[in-house]
Design a protein around this motif. Sequence first.
Motif, PDB file in Angstrom:
ATOM      1  N   ARG A 153       0.829  -1.209   0.000  1.00 18.90           N
ATOM      2  CA  ARG A 153       0.000   0.000   0.000  1.00 18.90           C
ATOM      3  C   ARG A 153       0.859   1.252   0.000  1.00 18.90           C
ATOM      4  NH1 ARG A 153      -4.831   1.270   4.396  1.00 18.90           N
ATOM      5  NH2 ARG A 153      -5.682   3.124   3.338  1.00 18.90           N
ATOM      6  N   GLU A 154       1.913   1.256   0.801  1.00 17.17           N
ATOM      7  CA  GLU A 154       2.804   2.414   0.836  1.00 17.17           C
ATOM      8  C   GLU A 154       3.536   2.594  -0.489  1.00 17.17           C
ATOM      9  OE1 GLU A 154       3.891   2.040   5.624  1.00 17.17           O
ATOM     10  OE2 GLU A 154       5.208   1.199   4.077  1.00 17.17           O
ATOM     11  N   PHE A 155       4.025   1.484  -1.039  1.00 23.04           N
ATOM     12  CA  PHE A 155       4.754   1.561  -2.303  1.00 23.04           C
ATOM     13  C   PHE A 155       3.838   2.050  -3.431  1.00 23.04           C
ATOM     14  CE2 PHE A 155       6.414  -0.324  -6.234  1.00 23.04           C
ATOM     15  CZ  PHE A 155       7.725   0.133  -6.205  1.00 23.04           C
ATOM     16  N   GLN A 156       2.599   1.552  -3.467  1.00 22.46           N
ATOM     17  CA  GLN A 156       1.669   1.977  -4.510  1.00 22.46           C
ATOM     18  C   GLN A 156       1.298   3.443  -4.359  1.00 22.46           C
ATOM     19  OE1 GLN A 156      -2.175   0.093  -4.416  1.00 22.46           O
ATOM     20  NE2 GLN A 156      -2.452   0.278  -6.616  1.00 22.46           N
ATOM     21  N   CYS A 157       1.149   3.907  -3.112  1.00 23.21           N
ATOM     22  CA  CYS A 157       0.830   5.320  -2.877  1.00 23.21           C
ATOM     23  C   CYS A 157       1.932   6.225  -3.403  1.00 23.21           C
ATOM     24  CB  CYS A 157       0.598   5.560  -1.392  1.00 23.21           C
ATOM     25  SG  CYS A 157       0.307   7.287  -0.957  1.00 23.21           S
ATOM     26  N   ILE A 158       3.186   5.843  -3.138  1.00 22.91           N
ATOM     27  CA  ILE A 158       4.310   6.679  -3.572  1.00 22.91           C
ATOM     28  C   ILE A 158       4.470   6.629  -5.080  1.00 22.91           C
ATOM     29  CG2 ILE A 158       6.813   6.957  -3.446  1.00 22.91           C
ATOM     30  CD1 ILE A 158       6.672   5.981  -0.565  1.00 22.91           C
ATOM     31  N   GLN A 159       4.507   5.416  -5.642  1.00 20.38           N
ATOM     32  CA  GLN A 159       4.811   5.265  -7.059  1.00 20.38           C
ATOM     33  C   GLN A 159       3.649   5.671  -7.963  1.00 20.38           C
ATOM     34  OE1 GLN A 159       7.716   4.507  -8.465  1.00 20.38           O
ATOM     35  NE2 GLN A 159       8.751   4.310  -6.502  1.00 20.38           N
ATOM     36  N   SER A 160       2.423   5.508  -7.506  1.00 21.36           N
ATOM     37  CA  SER A 160       1.277   5.822  -8.350  1.00 21.36           C
ATOM     38  C   SER A 160       0.775   7.241  -8.102  1.00 21.36           C
ATOM     39  CB  SER A 160       0.150   4.813  -8.101  1.00 21.36           C
ATOM     40  OG  SER A 160      -0.974   5.120  -8.918  1.00 21.36           O
ATOM     41  N   LYS A 161       0.312   7.505  -6.887  1.00 22.77           N
ATOM     42  CA  LYS A 161      -0.293   8.812  -6.601  1.00 22.77           C
ATOM     43  C   LYS A 161       0.730   9.942  -6.685  1.00 22.77           C
ATOM     44  CE  LYS A 161      -4.098   7.098  -3.758  1.00 22.77           C
ATOM     45  NZ  LYS A 161      -3.898   5.686  -4.099  1.00 22.77           N
ATOM     46  N   MET A 162       1.879   9.764  -6.038  1.00 20.01           N
ATOM     47  CA  MET A 162       2.905  10.799  -6.119  1.00 20.01           C
ATOM     48  C   MET A 162       3.500  10.872  -7.515  1.00 20.01           C
ATOM     49  SD  MET A 162       4.880  10.477  -2.451  1.00 20.01           S
ATOM     50  CE  MET A 162       5.828  11.944  -2.801  1.00 20.01           C
ATOM     51  N   GLY A 163       3.520   9.745  -8.222  1.00 20.85           N
ATOM     52  CA  GLY A 163       4.024   9.763  -9.596  1.00 20.85           C
ATOM     53  C   GLY A 163       3.146  10.594 -10.513  1.00 20.85           C
ATOM     54  N   TYR A 164       1.836  10.403 -10.408  1.00 18.61           N
ATOM     55  CA  TYR A 164       0.931  11.235 -11.198  1.00 18.61           C
ATOM     56  C   TYR A 164       0.998  12.696 -10.762  1.00 18.61           C
ATOM     57  CZ  TYR A 164      -1.393   7.511 -13.782  1.00 18.61           C
ATOM     58  OH  TYR A 164      -1.666   6.493 -14.658  1.00 18.61           O
ATOM     59  N   GLY A 165       1.239  12.917  -9.463  1.00 17.85           N
ATOM     60  CA  GLY A 165       1.418  14.295  -9.006  1.00 17.85           C
ATOM     61  C   GLY A 165       2.653  14.938  -9.619  1.00 17.85           C
ATOM     62  N   ALA A 166       3.741  14.168  -9.718  1.00 13.09           N
ATOM     63  CA  ALA A 166       4.955  14.688 -10.364  1.00 13.09           C
ATOM     64  C   ALA A 166       4.710  14.979 -11.836  1.00 13.09           C
ATOM     65  CB  ALA A 166       6.096  13.688 -10.200  1.00 13.09           C
ATOM     66  N   LEU A 167       3.991  14.081 -12.515  1.00 14.26           N
ATOM     67  CA  LEU A 167       3.682  14.308 -13.927  1.00 14.26           C
ATOM     68  C   LEU A 167       2.817  15.545 -14.103  1.00 14.26           C
ATOM     69  CD1 LEU A 167       3.862  13.277 -16.842  1.00 14.26           C
ATOM     70  CD2 LEU A 167       1.837  11.891 -16.395  1.00 14.26           C
ATOM     71  N   PHE A 168       1.859  15.747 -13.200  1.00 15.02           N
ATOM     72  CA  PHE A 168       0.994  16.936 -13.265  1.00 15.02           C
ATOM     73  C   PHE A 168       1.804  18.216 -13.047  1.00 15.02           C
ATOM     74  CE2 PHE A 168      -1.838  19.953 -11.022  1.00 15.02           C
ATOM     75  CZ  PHE A 168      -2.748  20.182 -12.043  1.00 15.02           C
ATOM     76  N   LEU A 169       2.699  18.213 -12.059  1.00 10.81           N
ATOM     77  CA  LEU A 169       3.511  19.402 -11.788  1.00 10.81           C
ATOM     78  C   LEU A 169       4.461  19.705 -12.943  1.00 10.81           C
ATOM     79  CD1 LEU A 169       4.374  18.887  -8.010  1.00 10.81           C
ATOM     80  CD2 LEU A 169       2.850  20.606  -8.989  1.00 10.81           C
ATOM     81  N   CYS A 170       5.061  18.668 -13.512  1.00 14.22           N
ATOM     82  CA  CYS A 170       5.973  18.888 -14.635  1.00 14.22           C
ATOM     83  C   CYS A 170       5.238  19.399 -15.867  1.00 14.22           C
ATOM     84  CB  CYS A 170       6.710  17.593 -14.969  1.00 14.22           C
ATOM     85  SG  CYS A 170       7.850  17.047 -13.675  1.00 14.22           S
ATOM     86  N   THR A 171       4.013  18.919 -16.073  1.00 16.14           N
ATOM     87  CA  THR A 171       3.211  19.422 -17.197  1.00 16.14           C
ATOM     88  C   THR A 171       2.840  20.881 -16.981  1.00 16.14           C
ATOM     89  OG1 THR A 171       2.315  17.190 -17.499  1.00 16.14           O
ATOM     90  CG2 THR A 171       1.166  18.993 -18.590  1.00 16.14           C
ATOM     91  N   LEU A 172       2.438  21.227 -15.751  1.00 17.37           N
ATOM     92  CA  LEU A 172       2.168  22.633 -15.441  1.00 17.37           C
ATOM     93  C   LEU A 172       3.410  23.490 -15.602  1.00 17.37           C
ATOM     94  CD1 LEU A 172      -0.190  22.653 -12.311  1.00 17.37           C
ATOM     95  CD2 LEU A 172      -0.744  23.253 -14.670  1.00 17.37           C
ATOM     96  N   HIS A 173       4.556  22.941 -15.222  1.00 19.11           N
ATOM     97  CA  HIS A 173       5.832  23.642 -15.387  1.00 19.11           C
ATOM     98  C   HIS A 173       6.060  24.023 -16.851  1.00 19.11           C
ATOM     99  CE1 HIS A 173      10.104  24.531 -15.036  1.00 19.11           C
ATOM    100  NE2 HIS A 173      10.379  23.582 -15.932  1.00 19.11           N
ATOM    101  N   ALA A 174       5.790  23.081 -17.754  1.00 21.35           N
ATOM    102  CA  ALA A 174       5.963  23.358 -19.185  1.00 21.35           C
ATOM    103  C   ALA A 174       4.899  24.332 -19.700  1.00 21.35           C
ATOM    104  CB  ALA A 174       5.901  22.052 -19.980  1.00 21.35           C
TER     105      ALA A 174
END
Length: 323
Positions: free
Chosen positions: A215-236
């Motif tokens: 559960r912890e690994f999925q939270c980090i890799q999935s939810k935080m991963g999509y959050g990173a993708l969202f922030l990087c897209t906003l950055h661009a």
Amino acid sequence: MENSRRSTRNSTWPKHPPFDDFEYSSQFDSQLEFFPLWRFPAKLAGGLSIVVFIYTLLRDIIHPYLTESKNVSYKIPILVMNKVLPVVAIILLASVYLPGILAAIFQLYFGTKYRRFPQWLACWMLVRKQLGLLSFFYAVLHAFFSLCYPMRRSYRYKLLNWAYQQVKQNKEDAWIEDDVWRMEIYVSLGILGLAILAILAVTSVPSISNSLNWREFQCIQSKMGYGALFLCTLHALVYAWRKWVELKYFVWYTPPTFIIAVFLPIIVLLCKTVFLFPCLARRLGRIRQGWEWKSRYNMESNLKDAMDDQATAERLTSMAEDH
């Protein structure tokens, strides 16, 4: 005796070749694979880097030389490279989560999780970790290259020219509100995105990932991963600001690199948003828990069973007639 016992122990462990006096036996060369899971990610990253580099070179270097006879080849080591790195980084990051979207579509279409994925999709899902680490590597290089901007001699000359132009035009204040807000926002978003990517990279280390439950690994890799993708897209997107509608950035009728960069991430984020709708999220969750929807998979399996039963019945009938 010690050498024979050591060789016997090593022979029972073929995946761990012997190291005697820091010498590696060459007989194990053919038995060991050389980064098998890194081949496709490395080829993809290298191919994207070459394509984006040539595309940027044509727009930023060759176009001014052909149209205005301006030699701006000094931009290649830093400026051109720093346009290539973020584009490749965000495309690689989007390619980490794109196979998950395709797998969800596949499972919803067939209504089961027991049907095997296509070979290309299964192989793609196995190398998502490597794609993410390469994306982090390109993002770190992009940050370093960006920090080098004020150190360049060409930047200092341009700064002196801007100051001279301001004095010549008798301007006391060169403050531009839009540019200030644009840079403040997109730099902040880039730092936040890079920080989350660093967390994702650290948790990919086996010693760290093994200390986390699923559960912890999925939270980090999935939810935080999509959050990173969202922030990087906003950055661009914030970096682009109003450049989307200014024709001077469409050199030779080609779109700027930031438009190419955000195309795939926007598609992935939109698909993820659609899968968050309750009607799809509930059905997908039940399918992944083992529930099977009356779908094409069941129809095909039932049809196959019926055909097998019919063939068995015909075979038994023919055997009975023979007797």
